[in-house]
Design an enzyme around this catalytic site. Structure first.
Site, PDB file in Angstrom:
ATOM      1  N   CYS A   1      -9.576  -5.689   7.328  1.00 60.27           N
ATOM      2  CA  CYS A   1      -8.898  -6.697   6.516  1.00 60.27           C
ATOM      3  C   CYS A   1      -7.384  -6.552   6.574  1.00 60.27           C
ATOM      4  O   CYS A   1      -6.672  -7.492   6.860  1.00 60.27           O
ATOM      5  CB  CYS A   1      -9.367  -6.626   5.070  1.00 60.27           C
ATOM      6  SG  CYS A   1     -11.077  -7.110   4.905  1.00 60.27           S
ATOM      7  N   HIS A   2      -6.903  -5.356   6.271  1.00 59.98           N
ATOM      8  CA  HIS A   2      -5.457  -5.177   6.205  1.00 59.98           C
ATOM      9  C   HIS A   2      -4.992  -3.931   6.935  1.00 59.98           C
ATOM     10  O   HIS A   2      -3.913  -3.417   6.686  1.00 59.98           O
ATOM     11  CB  HIS A   2      -4.995  -5.167   4.742  1.00 59.98           C
ATOM     12  CG  HIS A   2      -5.470  -6.356   3.983  1.00 59.98           C
ATOM     13  ND1 HIS A   2      -6.588  -6.313   3.193  1.00 59.98           N
ATOM     14  CD2 HIS A   2      -5.043  -7.634   3.962  1.00 59.98           C
ATOM     15  CE1 HIS A   2      -6.805  -7.522   2.694  1.00 59.98           C
ATOM     16  NE2 HIS A   2      -5.903  -8.334   3.141  1.00 59.98           N
ATOM     17  N   GLY A   3      -5.862  -3.398   7.819  1.00 56.58           N
ATOM     18  CA  GLY A   3      -5.439  -2.346   8.727  1.00 56.58           C
ATOM     19  C   GLY A   3      -5.216  -0.964   8.133  1.00 56.58           C
ATOM     20  O   GLY A   3      -4.201  -0.326   8.414  1.00 56.58           O
TER      21      GLY A   3
END
Lengths: 413, 170
Positions: free
Chosen positions: B134-136
């Site tokens: 999703c956001h690394g």
């Protein structure tokens, strides 16, 4: 205004109007003096009213067939699509309607920014508008969760987890929002309840928004006050009504294109997979209208600060009437502001694009620059610009620039 | 009326009425707020027993506990060694692997990214552990946050080995 001396022609009308002055209200709405230089960017208020009513009507109908339960919701949406008479049409209209609603509201907001409609004496209209916009985002988000597909489930998870960034009580807040320890059936049923409620709150605020508008009257493209109503204004009906209807028809062509030819273009294919709490889709993105805020959230490396930045990006809009220090409303007479306005438009579009891209490498760098610029625009450029900018002299009245260029001046007089 | 400073009998009555009224409103609102908290049926699903006899070394399974995924990973010797070799100073949320995995071969943790709640993918990322798409966020072989926006290590739930093949979570 003109309605103070309104007397219904019929005896029955007079009897009723003395007891509940609805006929006076109707007269006011018809006679309402509107600046005669309004351009087509002013038709989006009417378009938005249509969008809200269309969403409410299609939504009430969908609620007759939809089942708010984690085990049944996904299937009930497919039931609407396949079995219910015209269910596909009503659902596609509702789903694409939210995108059209946001498209119209963004044009409406950026029109205000260009022509200074948020400035004195229209600050309250603007703030009510921002509350409506915020409620719209919440309503759209909760509606997106209801089909209980993969994107629904994970959008609900990610957005509600924003509150877990709150120090100390974050976990209690998220458990309270979920009604459990993860997004589940209790979350779905409460979102359904609130998704049904919020449009009516929006409707109430829209009435206040229009009421507040009718106190000072409309702003206009040159942003100066009406000097002489008889010369500078036209009655709302039929002049503005017809113009709004024409614009609405054009808008409906675009609307119909999406509903009939590309109903899933703005959605995400993963939402046709039923929610699975064990697997997150590899690339989750919110709906397009939330992307700029998503980009701001992701561009801050710290969780809590990211959430704060995202909410702050909306809050700076709320206090905009006091950040923009220029006394001149319309960008037409503000050459510097006009440049910064278009840079902001590009900046927000860029943020939207970055919100759809993975948060890494160059994308992340660009998103960070764009996020910084967004805040610089509102918190630094606008307050300073109002004091430093050399503006173009304003015309004396709304009628003056029209008459100057007019070849048949005497006809108009 | 001339002496505004001195509270009157009537002022006392007003203040007392407002105070009682506020308590009454608060008492009426609380049930409306609390009904949204996890209910008894949700809380009743507090524990799950999992048979892990079929999990091979290097593999992991994911089970659902209280609506959330739980990763049960049978780690290889290299993965254990890698997790234990990390210096605490290098960690954003310092925790020893020894404290996270009581039995070093078995890592039992909530498969929930501490950023915004996505389920990280296993055997991915820069630290051979998990990677959240999703956001690394990157997690190591002990499920500890090493890189990315997540603030904390993946949570270790309360669990115990009932016998050699069964883990009770919760």
């Amino acid at each position: 205004m003109s309605d103070h001396n309104y007397v219904p022609s019929s005896k029955l009308g007079k009897w009723f109007n003395d007891r509940l002055p609805l006929l006076s209200l109707s007269s006011h709405l018809r006679e309402y003096p509107t600046p005669k230089n309004l351009n087509y960017w002013w038709t989006f208020g009417g378009i938005l009213t249509f969008c809200l009513m269309a969403q409410i009507i299609t939504g009430i109908v969908l609620a007759m067939h939809y089942v708010a339960h984690a085990d049944l919701a996904f299937d009930s949406v497919e039931h609407i699509m396949r079995d219910v008479n015209y269910g596909w049409l009503i659902r596609y209209f509702h789903a694409n309607g939210s995108s059209m609603f946001f498209l119209a509201v963004y044009i409406h907001i950026f029109r205000s920014l260009y022509y200074g409609s948020h400035k004195s004496p229209r600050e309250v209209i603007w703030i009510i508008g921002m509350i409506i916009y915020f409620l719209m985002m919440m309503t759209a988000f909760m509606g997106y969760v209801l089909p209980w597909g993969q994107m629904s489930f994970w959008a609900a998870t990610v957005i509600t987890n924003l509150f877990s960034a709150v120090p100390f009580i974050g976990e209690s807040i998220t458990n309270w929002l979920w009604g459990g320890f993860a997004v589940g059936n209790p979350t779905l049923t409460r979102f359904y309840s609130l998704h049904y409620l919020f449009p009516f709150l929006i409707l109430g605020l829209v009435i206040l928004h229009i009421w507040a508008l009718h106190i000072p009257g409309n702003n206009n493209p040159i942003g100066i006050d009406v000097k002489k109503p008889s010369k500078d204004t036209v009655p709302f009906h039929p002049y503005i009504v017809i113009k709004d209807l024409f614009a609405l028809l054009i808008f409906l062509i675009l609307f119909a294109f999406f509903v009939f030819y590309a109903p899933n273009l703005l959605g995400h294919p993963d939402n046709y997979i039923e929610a699975n709490p064990l697997v997150t889709p590899t690339h989750i993105v919110p709906e397009w209208y939330l992307l700029p805020f998503y980009a701001i959230l992701r561009s801050v490396p710290d969780k809590l600060l990211g959430v704060i930045a995202m909410f702050a990006s909306i809050f700076v809009l709320v206090i905009l009437p006091w950040l923009d220090t220029s006394k001149i409303r319309s960008a037409v007479f503000r050459p510097m502001y006009r440049q910064f306005y278009w840079i902001l438009v590009v900046d927000v579009l860029l943020l939207g694009y970055m919100g759809a891209m993975p948060a890494e490498g160059t994308y992340l760098l660009i998103a960070r620059v764009a996020t910084s610029y967004y805040f610089i625009h509102f918190l630094i450029i606008l307050p300073i610009l109002g004091h430093k900018e050399k503006t173009i002299p304003l015309p004396l009245s709304i009628t003056e620039p029209v008459l100057e260029d007019s070849t048949n001046k005497e006809l108009n007089n | 009326m001339s002496d505004q400073k001195k509270p009157k009998r009537r002022d006392f009555l007003f203040t007392a009425s407002y105070a009682i009224g506020a308590v009454g409103v608060g008492a009426a609102v609380w049930p409306l707020v609390d009904q949204m908290n996890p209910d008894n049926s949700v809380k009743a699903l507090a524990s799950t027993e999992v048979d892990v006899s079929s999990v091979e070394v290097g593999k992991s399974i994911t089970v659902l506990w209280r609506g959330k995924p739980v990763f049960i990973k049978r780690r290889t010797q290299e993965e254990i060694a890698e997790a234990r070799a990390v210096k605490l100073d290098d960690l954003k949320h310092p925790e020893k692997d020894e404290d996270r995995a009581k039995n070093p071969e078995w890592l039992v943790m909530l498969g929930v990214c501490t950023h915004l709640g996505c389920v990280p993918l296993s055997d991915k990322g820069d630290y051979n552990g998990w990677f959240c798409p999703c956001h690394g966020s990157h997690y190591d072989t002990s499920g500890r946050i090493r890189k990315g926006p997540a603030p904390k290590n993946m949570e270790i739930p309360k669990y115990e080995f009932v016998n050699d093949n069964t883990i009770k979570i919760g």
